[in-house]
Design an enzyme around this catalytic site. Structure first.
Site, PDB file in Angstrom:
ATOM      1  N   CYS A  54      16.390 -25.111 -15.918  1.00  0.00           N
ATOM      2  CA  CYS A  54      17.020 -26.306 -15.346  1.00  0.00           C
ATOM      3  C   CYS A  54      17.139 -26.170 -13.835  1.00  0.00           C
ATOM      4  O   CYS A  54      18.245 -26.215 -13.268  1.00  0.00           O
ATOM      5  CB  CYS A  54      18.385 -26.516 -15.975  1.00  0.00           C
ATOM      6  SG  CYS A  54      18.338 -26.764 -17.762  1.00  0.00           S
ATOM      7  N   GLY A 105       0.786  -0.653  -0.319  1.00  0.00           N
ATOM      8  CA  GLY A 105       0.539  -1.832   0.491  1.00  0.00           C
ATOM      9  C   GLY A 105      -0.833  -2.442   0.364  1.00  0.00           C
ATOM     10  O   GLY A 105      -1.130  -3.435   1.018  1.00  0.00           O
ATOM     11  N   TYR A 138       4.592  -6.899 -10.959  1.00  0.00           N
ATOM     12  CA  TYR A 138       5.688  -7.702 -10.430  1.00  0.00           C
ATOM     13  C   TYR A 138       5.811  -9.041 -11.147  1.00  0.00           C
ATOM     14  O   TYR A 138       6.086 -10.071 -10.531  1.00  0.00           O
ATOM     15  CB  TYR A 138       5.520  -7.920  -8.915  1.00  0.00           C
ATOM     16  CG  TYR A 138       5.565  -6.625  -8.142  1.00  0.00           C
ATOM     17  CD1 TYR A 138       6.724  -5.877  -8.062  1.00  0.00           C
ATOM     18  CD2 TYR A 138       4.424  -6.137  -7.516  1.00  0.00           C
ATOM     19  CE1 TYR A 138       6.763  -4.677  -7.375  1.00  0.00           C
ATOM     20  CE2 TYR A 138       4.451  -4.936  -6.820  1.00  0.00           C
ATOM     21  CZ  TYR A 138       5.627  -4.215  -6.755  1.00  0.00           C
ATOM     22  OH  TYR A 138       5.657  -3.031  -6.073  1.00  0.00           O
ATOM     23  N   GLU A 173       0.685   5.692  -2.591  1.00  0.00           N
ATOM     24  CA  GLU A 173       1.550   5.305  -3.713  1.00  0.00           C
ATOM     25  C   GLU A 173       1.399   3.805  -3.938  1.00  0.00           C
ATOM     26  O   GLU A 173       2.181   2.993  -3.455  1.00  0.00           O
ATOM     27  CB  GLU A 173       3.000   5.704  -3.459  1.00  0.00           C
ATOM     28  CG  GLU A 173       3.553   5.355  -2.099  1.00  0.00           C
ATOM     29  CD  GLU A 173       4.961   5.877  -1.872  1.00  0.00           C
ATOM     30  OE1 GLU A 173       5.826   5.077  -1.478  1.00  0.00           O
ATOM     31  OE2 GLU A 173       5.188   7.086  -2.067  1.00  0.00           O
ATOM     32  N   CYS A 174       0.372   3.446  -4.669  1.00  0.00           N
ATOM     33  CA  CYS A 174       0.044   2.042  -4.917  1.00  0.00           C
ATOM     34  C   CYS A 174       0.652   1.571  -6.226  1.00  0.00           C
ATOM     35  O   CYS A 174       0.798   2.341  -7.183  1.00  0.00           O
ATOM     36  CB  CYS A 174      -1.468   1.853  -4.948  1.00  0.00           C
ATOM     37  SG  CYS A 174      -2.265   2.054  -3.336  1.00  0.00           S
ATOM     38  N   GLY A 175       0.956   0.296  -6.297  1.00  0.00           N
ATOM     39  CA  GLY A 175       1.481  -0.311  -7.508  1.00  0.00           C
ATOM     40  C   GLY A 175       0.616  -1.468  -7.956  1.00  0.00           C
ATOM     41  O   GLY A 175      -0.219  -1.344  -8.841  1.00  0.00           O
ATOM     42  N   ARG A 176       0.775  -2.629  -7.278  1.00  0.00           N
ATOM     43  CA  ARG A 176       0.082  -3.835  -7.731  1.00  0.00           C
ATOM     44  C   ARG A 176      -1.435  -3.657  -7.737  1.00  0.00           C
ATOM     45  O   ARG A 176      -2.121  -4.172  -8.603  1.00  0.00           O
ATOM     46  CB  ARG A 176       0.514  -5.037  -6.881  1.00  0.00           C
ATOM     47  CG  ARG A 176      -0.341  -5.413  -5.755  1.00  0.00           C
ATOM     48  CD  ARG A 176      -0.034  -6.713  -5.076  1.00  0.00           C
ATOM     49  NE  ARG A 176       1.293  -7.221  -5.188  1.00  0.00           N
ATOM     50  CZ  ARG A 176       2.334  -6.858  -4.428  1.00  0.00           C
ATOM     51  NH1 ARG A 176       2.185  -5.940  -3.506  1.00  0.00           N
ATOM     52  NH2 ARG A 176       3.506  -7.394  -4.591  1.00  0.00           N
TER      53      ARG A 176
END
Length: 382
Positions: A333, A217, A362, A255-258
């Site tokens: 489109c 987060g 992401y 538990e970090c990602g970004r």
């Protein structure tokens, strides 16, 4: 342009990634460990770079588990996700994951059944959807109706099942309530709330936690890339806060990602045309949200720079814009294929290349790659 196809690629700086994550991990106080949330970017070169630096991987599917085991056959893996299939639970147990993060009472029973049948013991954390309130962030994962975790009101039933079911070993609690939080002070306040909640549960239910997972987060400021989450200020406060945690909490997991991978990647795409419709300057690029869905998913204008390219066929007009706001759109489109809106640029022309920064998380992972069957971008790892 002399290239056979317009420029469209992701470029990842693995050296910068390793340097950043190394500093993040080194700043953590005693008892704290950093796992990488693979959902942010599960490309093999990224995982291989992070494997020796992070404590392990957090996965949320059988496919992610397979990728984690491919780069770290003996590494620690945490298995989460709100809707695990029976097959994924069995896969997790067979692969020897470190812990499963449990999201319902039924899931506990499924884990118990599989573990008993396989002759294994599954270490579990109960993910709790707290009542809140929480600090403001881009996404709320708890404190309101969501599909995540066990409703705090149902926690007595879940703890009883975790303690009594065969094949299940209760290890502690998992709390992940916010996503993309940018305030160190707010994050510390949330962790202090977790401390108070969990110690009260230990007393109420007669259990002791070995592990507390506080989720990820921690955010990325896409609106101002120079004003990012102050990790040093956070870890200084975290060291003081961890000193108030019970001694039997031997492990505090993040538990970090970004926050770990966003800055390492850029999305580069060539301008195919520039035109004006109903008073708006549109910059049309090779690519779009089918390659880089993050901006439309988060409803923001993603930061970009212009790389000017002088080569241009003399026989063609070259439309452009100077000192005016532009809206960057892709080749799909649909009017929703927007990467940035109303951004003032010094100059942009057909044939120039836009570089969307902080695109390492992401981006490609969450995009609808094959809509309209356009070619995929290149992926370059340096």
């Amino acid at each position: 342009m002399t290239a056979p196809e317009p420029v469209c690629r992701y470029v990842y700086d693995l050296g910068a990634l390793a340097e950043h994550v190394g500093k993040v991990v080194a700043a953590l106080p005693e008892r704290c460990r950093m796992f990488y949330a693979m959902k942010a970017n599960s490309a093999e070169p990224v995982l291989a770079t992070l494997a020796p630096l992070a404590a392990g991987f957090e996965v949320a599917s059988g496919g992610e588990l397979a990728k984690a085991r491919a780069v770290a056959p003996d590494g620690e893996v945490l298995f989460g996700g709100p809707a695990k299939t029976p097959g994924e639970i069995e896969q997790a147990l067979t692969a020897g994951v470190t812990r499963l993060h449990v999201e319902s009472v039924l899931e506990l029973h499924r884990i118990s059944e599989a573990a008993t049948r396989l002759g294994r013991t599954a270490a579990v954390l109960l993910r709790v959807n707290l009542a809140g309130p929480f600090p403001k962030a881009t996404l709320a994962m708890a404190g309101r109706p969501t599909q995540f975790g066990i409703d705090e009101a149902r926690l007595p039933e879940a703890v009883r099942a975790a303690v009594e079911l065969p094949g299940v070993a209760f290890a502690g609690f998992h709390l992940h309530s916010l996503s993309n939080n940018l305030s160190p002070e707010a994050h510390l306040a949330m962790l202090d709330l977790y401390r108070r909640k969990i110690t009260s549960w230990e007393e109420a239910f007669g259990v002791r936690c070995e592990v507390v997972n506080v989720g990820g987060g921690i955010g990325v400021n896409y609106a101002d890339l120079t004003a990012q989450f102050d990790w040093t200020r956070f870890t200084d406060g975290l060291a003081r806060l961890v000193g108030t945690f019970p001694a039997h909490w031997r492990e505090i997991d993040f538990e970090c990602g970004r926050f770990l991978v966003a800055a390492c990647g850029s999305y580069l795409t060539e301008v195919l045309d520039v035109k004006r419709n109903h008073g708006v300057h549109y910059v049309l690029v090779r690519g779009g949200t089918h390659h880089f869905r993050l901006p439309v998913s988060w409803q923001h204008s993603h930061p970009f720079g212009v790389r000017h390219v002088e080569a241009w066929p003399a026989t063609l007009p070259r439309p452009g814009v100077r000192g005016e706001p532009v809206t960057v759109v892709g080749e799909l489109c649909t009017p929703k294929d927007v990467l940035a809106r109303d951004v003032v640029v010094d100059e942009v022309r057909a044939g120039d290349v836009l570089e969307f920064r902080h695109a390492g998380a992401y981006g490609w992972e969450i995009s609808h790659h094959d809509f309209l069957s356009h070619p995929h971008p290149e992926h370059v790892y340096r």
